[in-house]
Each structure stands twice: as C-alpha cells, then as structure tokens.
Design an enzyme around this catalytic site. Structure first.
Site, PDB file in Angstrom:
ATOM      1  N   ASP A   1       0.847  -1.194   0.000  1.00 39.86           N
ATOM      2  CA  ASP A   1       0.000   0.000   0.000  1.00 39.86           C
ATOM      3  C   ASP A   1       0.882   1.243   0.000  1.00 39.86           C
ATOM      4  O   ASP A   1       1.855   1.315   0.754  1.00 39.86           O
ATOM      5  CB  ASP A   1      -0.902   0.004   1.236  1.00 39.86           C
ATOM      6  CG  ASP A   1      -2.043   0.993   1.129  1.00 39.86           C
ATOM      7  OD1 ASP A   1      -2.216   1.590   0.053  1.00 39.86           O
ATOM      8  OD2 ASP A   1      -2.760   1.167   2.132  1.00 39.86           O
TER       9      ASP A   1
ATOM     10  N   HIS B   1      -8.758  -1.078  -8.451  1.00 42.85           N
ATOM     11  CA  HIS B   1      -8.475  -0.027  -7.477  1.00 42.85           C
ATOM     12  C   HIS B   1      -7.470   0.985  -8.027  1.00 42.85           C
ATOM     13  O   HIS B   1      -7.646   2.200  -7.858  1.00 42.85           O
ATOM     14  CB  HIS B   1      -7.943  -0.672  -6.202  1.00 42.85           C
ATOM     15  CG  HIS B   1      -7.705   0.292  -5.086  1.00 42.85           C
ATOM     16  ND1 HIS B   1      -8.705   1.061  -4.529  1.00 42.85           N
ATOM     17  CD2 HIS B   1      -6.552   0.619  -4.413  1.00 42.85           C
ATOM     18  CE1 HIS B   1      -8.193   1.819  -3.559  1.00 42.85           C
ATOM     19  NE2 HIS B   1      -6.895   1.574  -3.483  1.00 42.85           N
TER      20      HIS B   1
END
Length: 338
Positions: A156, A230
């Site tokens: 991330d 995403h």
C-alpha cells in the site's frame, strides 16, 4: 495573528510534519469538542509541538511526530477571522452498491513513531489535557505489516510522490489561499475488510481487483488491468491531462479476537477536491459495475475532512470568536445516488 504575525514578508511558514516518512506505528484520534471545551482545545493545539518534543526527547531515535487537523464545524468555535478556503464537511458519496459515509470530527491527531509506546504516551498526554473538554469518537492503533502490505496482502502506498512532488501535492500555495499558505487538507476513512470473501478469491482475481501483482507489486499493463480496478479508479487527472497526486499514510489495524481487520486511509492534499474526486470515482463511478471493486470487500465506516494549519498558526492563533456560533448543522452533501 496566526500565520501573518509569525512569518515575515517572504518567509515561508513552518508546516506541521505532514511529510514525515512512513513509520512502523501510528495512533489516529478523531475527537469532537464538548460544550465549553474550546479554550482547552486551543491551549492544547498551541502546546502540541512542546508535548511532542517532551515525549520524543526521552527516546529520540523513535521519530515521534504529530499532525493536528481541525474540522469545519469546529473552526468557527475556535478561531475568529478568515476560514480556510476549502474547509467543509466531507460529502457522502453514494453509488448503486456502496456508500462513503461522512462522520463527525472536530479534531484529528495523527501520531506517528517507530515504536507504538511513543504514540501511546503522546496520546495519553493529550487526552489528559483534554479530559472533560473533548470526546474521542474514533481511535485506531495502526501498525506496519510485513513489507508495507495491508491486511489484504498487497503493498500500500506505492504511488506516493516523493521530494518536491510530495510537498507540492500537500501544500496550499499563496495563489490558492494567501491567508493559509503552507497548510494542507487531510481526509480520513476507516475501512473494514471482509477477509473471508477476499481470501476466497484466487491470487489472479485479487490482482485484477487491485490492478497490481501481489508478490512483486508491479502494476498490471493496461490490457490486463480492469477499468474498475483499485489502481485505475484512483487515478485522477487535471485539466491538462496531468495526474493529480496526494500523499497517503495508510496503516493496517485489527483485533483478531473480534475478527476486525481493516485499513485506515489517510490522505493529505493541497486541495481536498482531488481526494473527493477519487471517492466519487470509487463509490459512484459512471454507472452500474464501474465502482472500485475493492469496495466489494472493504466497507468505509467513517469519513471526515480536516484542515492542517501551519505550525506557526497553531503557535500564534487568531483571537477567540466574539460569540460562539451555533454548531454546524449536518448538511453534508450526498453525491451520487442509488
């Protein structure tokens, strides 16, 4: 007062430590100000840098840092004078299947360090000062998980800008808002993951949801990357086609006994419209099936927007308001619709 009295002409205002490098631990506190608690909150904000130094001095290698944000409903209770130009309550974003909520928040404290005990100690010192003056409405203790991965197993923050690009992404310029040059905006959301449903997917399908390979964190090429992945949905371009960037400092969190696994999203930007555009694309999309597929496995349960004034502003605050205004009504905008 505030920014103008603590900086000389041509001198750049001192910012809060927004661009602190990613750390192993964090504590996120979102508070609402109790009736009559304004003075205590003002005093705490003025003393926050000193508290951070006092705690951090005892363990200098810990890299303790704290950023304070102030919400729209609290601003006029705390300060007279102008408001930051883009400060408002975070809108809600409602699509055919998923909804980004807008939840109360007057003050955000983003506390970071290499060791959790430093974050804990500073949070405890802060709350000792604010006991009876502010109420914690959300508290999350984040941690670094393996090699910067979230609890879904993917790295991330790969696309975070660095150096001058990062500073430009988070810093309000004099052209944007001369009274608040050097400040930032921050949006926080707490996402809870359905790990059972997620882990039932094959690795290849998970990669199509995210838009990156799981093992080596390489973005899929355009032919293999679904438009509702995403990565694809979270790309926002400006009027000239340039990519508009934000700085994320997301952290995993969880409680194993409660089967609570999540990601605390925190994004800093010079203009909150960039993050709001991302949220609109994620939750509303352009029609059925165009929402961010990660939302099929992750639910946003909080959402708030704050301004991050400069350190100079907090140290030398404007006067208190002459008369306390009525609390801001819950007039948050809902964008989209089922």
């Amino acid at each position: 007062m505030g920014l103008t009295s603590s900086t000389s002409p041509g001198e750049y205002p001192e910012q809060q430590p927004v661009l602190t490098p990613l750390t192993e631990s964090a504590v996120f506190l979102v508070l609402t100000i109790d009736d009559g608690g304004e003075s205590a909150v003002r005093d705490l904000l003025a003393d926050l840098a000193g508290l951070q130094r006092a705690v951090g001095f005892r363990y200098p290698e810990g890299g303790l840092a704290c950023v304070a944000g102030i919400g729209s409903a609290a601003w006029d209770r705390l300060f007279a004078g102008p408001r930051p130009a883009e400060l408002h309550r975070l809108p809600e974003f409602e699509g055919p299947r998923h909804r980004a909520v807008s939840t109360p928040g007057d003050v955000l404290l983003h506390i970071r360090a290499r060791q959790l005990f430093l974050c804990f100690e500073l949070a405890a010192q802060v709350m000792a000062r604010l006991r009876g003056s502010a109420t914690v409405v959300d508290e999350v203790h984040g941690f670094k998980y393996w090699d910067q991965r979230d609890l879904l197993g993917f790295v991330d923050g790969t696309e975070n800008p660095s150096g001058g690009a990062a500073r430009a992404a988070v810093t309000v310029t004099a052209e944007q808002d001369p009274a608040f040059e050097g400040s930032s905006y921050v949006v926080v959301q707490k996402y809870l993951h359905d790990t059972g449903a997620w882990n039932a997917l094959s690795t290849e399908e998970q990669e199509r949801v995210i838009g990156r390979t799981k093992l080596d964190d390489i973005e899929l090429d355009d032919a293999a990357k679904p438009p509702n992945s995403h990565i694809a949905v979270n790309t926002v371009n400006g009027p000239d086609g340039e990519e508009l960037q934000i700085v994320r400092d997301n952290m995993p969190f969880g409680r194993v006994g409660s089967s609570e696994f999540g990601t605390y999203f925190i994004g800093y930007a010079s203009d909150p419209a960039v993050i709001e555009t991302m949220l609109d694309k994620m939750f509303v999309g352009s029609g059925p099936g165009t929402h961010d597929r990660i939302l099929d496995f992750s639910t946003a349960v909080t959402g708030s927007l704050f301004v991050v004034p400069t350190a100079d502003f907090l140290a030398d605050q404007p006067p208190v308001p002459e008369a306390r205004p009525t609390n801001e009504a819950d007039t948050s905008l809902t964008i989209g619709g089922a």
